[in-house]
Design a protein around this motif. Sequence first.
Motif, PDB file in Angstrom:
ATOM      1  N   CYS A  42      -2.793 -13.823  83.033  1.00 41.09           N
ATOM      2  CA  CYS A  42      -2.816 -14.914  83.805  1.00 41.09           C
ATOM      3  C   CYS A  42      -3.289 -13.940  85.086  1.00 41.09           C
ATOM      4  O   CYS A  42      -3.978 -14.431  86.030  1.00 41.09           O
ATOM      5  CB  CYS A  42      -2.088 -15.450  84.550  1.00 41.09           C
ATOM      6  N   ALA A  43      -3.676 -12.590  85.239  1.00 42.99           N
ATOM      7  CA  ALA A  43      -3.806 -12.038  86.098  1.00 42.99           C
ATOM      8  C   ALA A  43      -5.445 -11.562  86.545  1.00 42.99           C
ATOM      9  O   ALA A  43      -6.349 -10.874  87.152  1.00 42.99           O
ATOM     10  CB  ALA A  43      -3.883 -10.495  86.421  1.00 42.99           C
ATOM     11  N   TRP A  66     -11.320 -14.186  85.155  1.00 43.49           N
ATOM     12  CA  TRP A  66     -11.969 -15.055  84.322  1.00 43.49           C
ATOM     13  C   TRP A  66     -11.223 -16.210  83.805  1.00 43.49           C
ATOM     14  O   TRP A  66      -9.945 -16.058  83.202  1.00 43.49           O
ATOM     15  CB  TRP A  66     -12.393 -14.288  83.364  1.00 43.49           C
ATOM     16  N   LEU A  67     -11.428 -17.296  83.444  1.00 45.92           N
ATOM     17  CA  LEU A  67     -10.859 -18.850  83.161  1.00 45.92           C
ATOM     18  C   LEU A  67     -10.073 -18.285  81.866  1.00 45.92           C
ATOM     19  O   LEU A  67      -8.884 -19.085  81.665  1.00 45.92           O
ATOM     20  CB  LEU A  67     -11.903 -19.594  83.689  1.00 45.92           C
ATOM     21  N   TRP A  68     -11.045 -17.967  81.336  1.00 44.40           N
ATOM     22  CA  TRP A  68     -10.514 -18.164  79.651  1.00 44.40           C
ATOM     23  C   TRP A  68      -9.512 -17.455  79.358  1.00 44.40           C
ATOM     24  O   TRP A  68      -8.763 -17.453  78.612  1.00 44.40           O
ATOM     25  CB  TRP A  68     -11.834 -18.118  78.738  1.00 44.40           C
ATOM     26  N   LEU A  69      -9.425 -15.968  80.157  1.00 45.77           N
ATOM     27  CA  LEU A  69      -8.545 -14.703  79.668  1.00 45.77           C
ATOM     28  C   LEU A  69      -7.319 -16.038  80.294  1.00 45.77           C
ATOM     29  O   LEU A  69      -6.282 -15.480  79.874  1.00 45.77           O
ATOM     30  CB  LEU A  69      -8.734 -13.714  79.945  1.00 45.77           C
ATOM     31  N   LEU A  97      -2.223 -18.066  79.601  1.00 48.70           N
ATOM     32  CA  LEU A  97      -0.862 -19.487  79.740  1.00 48.70           C
ATOM     33  C   LEU A  97      -0.650 -19.501  78.401  1.00 48.70           C
ATOM     34  O   LEU A  97       0.584 -20.310  77.731  1.00 48.70           O
ATOM     35  CB  LEU A  97      -1.517 -20.367  80.317  1.00 48.70           C
ATOM     36  N   ALA A  98      -1.413 -19.439  77.153  1.00 51.88           N
ATOM     37  CA  ALA A  98      -1.093 -20.417  75.782  1.00 51.88           C
ATOM     38  C   ALA A  98      -0.167 -19.364  75.527  1.00 51.88           C
ATOM     39  O   ALA A  98       1.331 -19.553  74.653  1.00 51.88           O
ATOM     40  CB  ALA A  98      -2.039 -19.883  75.017  1.00 51.88           C
ATOM     41  N   LEU A  99      -0.124 -17.972  75.699  1.00 52.97           N
ATOM     42  CA  LEU A  99       0.859 -16.802  75.128  1.00 52.97           C
ATOM     43  C   LEU A  99       2.194 -17.210  76.120  1.00 52.97           C
ATOM     44  O   LEU A  99       3.303 -16.462  75.022  1.00 52.97           O
ATOM     45  CB  LEU A  99       0.878 -15.476  75.048  1.00 52.97           C
TER      46      LEU A  99
END
Length: 394
Positions: A304-305, A308-311, A316-318
């Motif tokens: 979350c740091a 890039w939006l994808w990362l 958030l998923a993890l």
Amino acid sequence: MSASPVSTHLVRGTVAYRRATLALFCAGFATFAMLYCVQPLLPLLAGYFAVSAASSSLALSLTTLSLALCLLLAGALAESWGRKPVMVAALGLAVLLGLACALVDSWQWLLVLRALLGLALSGLPALAMAYVGEEFDPDSLPAAMGLYIGGTALGGLLGRLLAGLLADLGGWPLALGGIAGLGLLALLLFVWLLPPSRHFQAQALSLRGLLGNFAGHLGNPQLRLLFLLAFLLMGGFVALFNYVGFRLAAPPFSLSATVIGLLFVVYLGGILSAGWAGRLVTRLGARRVLQGGIGLMLLGVLGCAAPWLWLLVLGLALFTLGFFAAHAVASGQVGQRARQARAQASSLYLCAYYLGSSVLGYAGGWIWQHFGWSALLVALAGLFLLALLAVRRL
């Protein structure tokens, strides 16, 4: 030869087991959908009512605070009044209050109704956990608890996702009213599906007895560790999801309420990880699965740091996978380690859980406002490292 006492419990694979788990799934869904549907709406509420980001989070924090405090009373009363009747009454009242929230145009009245909603919902989570601990066969209990936690994950997902979509269509009142309507449907299914309690033994209402049960649970060092985990993990979870919407609504992302709501699809992973973690406990043990779940949460905070939006979405998923795995295991351990007055033990666990949501959720807003996103993530990482230290003592 007389039948084994275990034969009267709900066993995995039977029709009664499936009805009970589906009913509890509906209860978890409705509770979390109505509780957390305001989360993606916080930027809209802040703008509509002209309040700060931290103040807007009171629409959630006051709800979880009243829920946490009233859980202790609800858990105590349920030891005398039974499980299903209290849960049905609580969910029915919550639906009415959810509909009322959609009809007010005053920030103060919205906060009052949201606080009362938390009071009503306090009759559900501890009792659902106690019902699982009493009615399910011990070998089926981890999977059943995982399914209940999965229901809470789906409720959290659809509550947030649909709230964002409905808010773009008709504003925050339509969002709150629509979620309350889903709660009504879940209530009807719950009443129809849940089998009556077979192993509940009513206790006479006694202040001395109730306080003695609370003291006994708090005197158990293993239960105290589980209560601490509930406070830290839930507090950190809510703090991240409260303010990620502000992060994503601002440049460089500048996402709409609908798109921000769609990001809560990561909750689908929580539904899977809760059930998966419950089954893993029988093979690896509770402590290892808890450590793995918290480790995933730390990896998620790191993701979350990223700019890039994808990362960030991957983070958030993890984070969500890890949280629901850890919560499913910790809540299941409460039912196993409390030998009596399980509803009160569950209510203490959930009191700590929602106190963490209220206290750390609001504190996260203060950090976000004064120091920014990176500082918030560092604070969250500190909370989860402390949780790992607590797990080592289990």
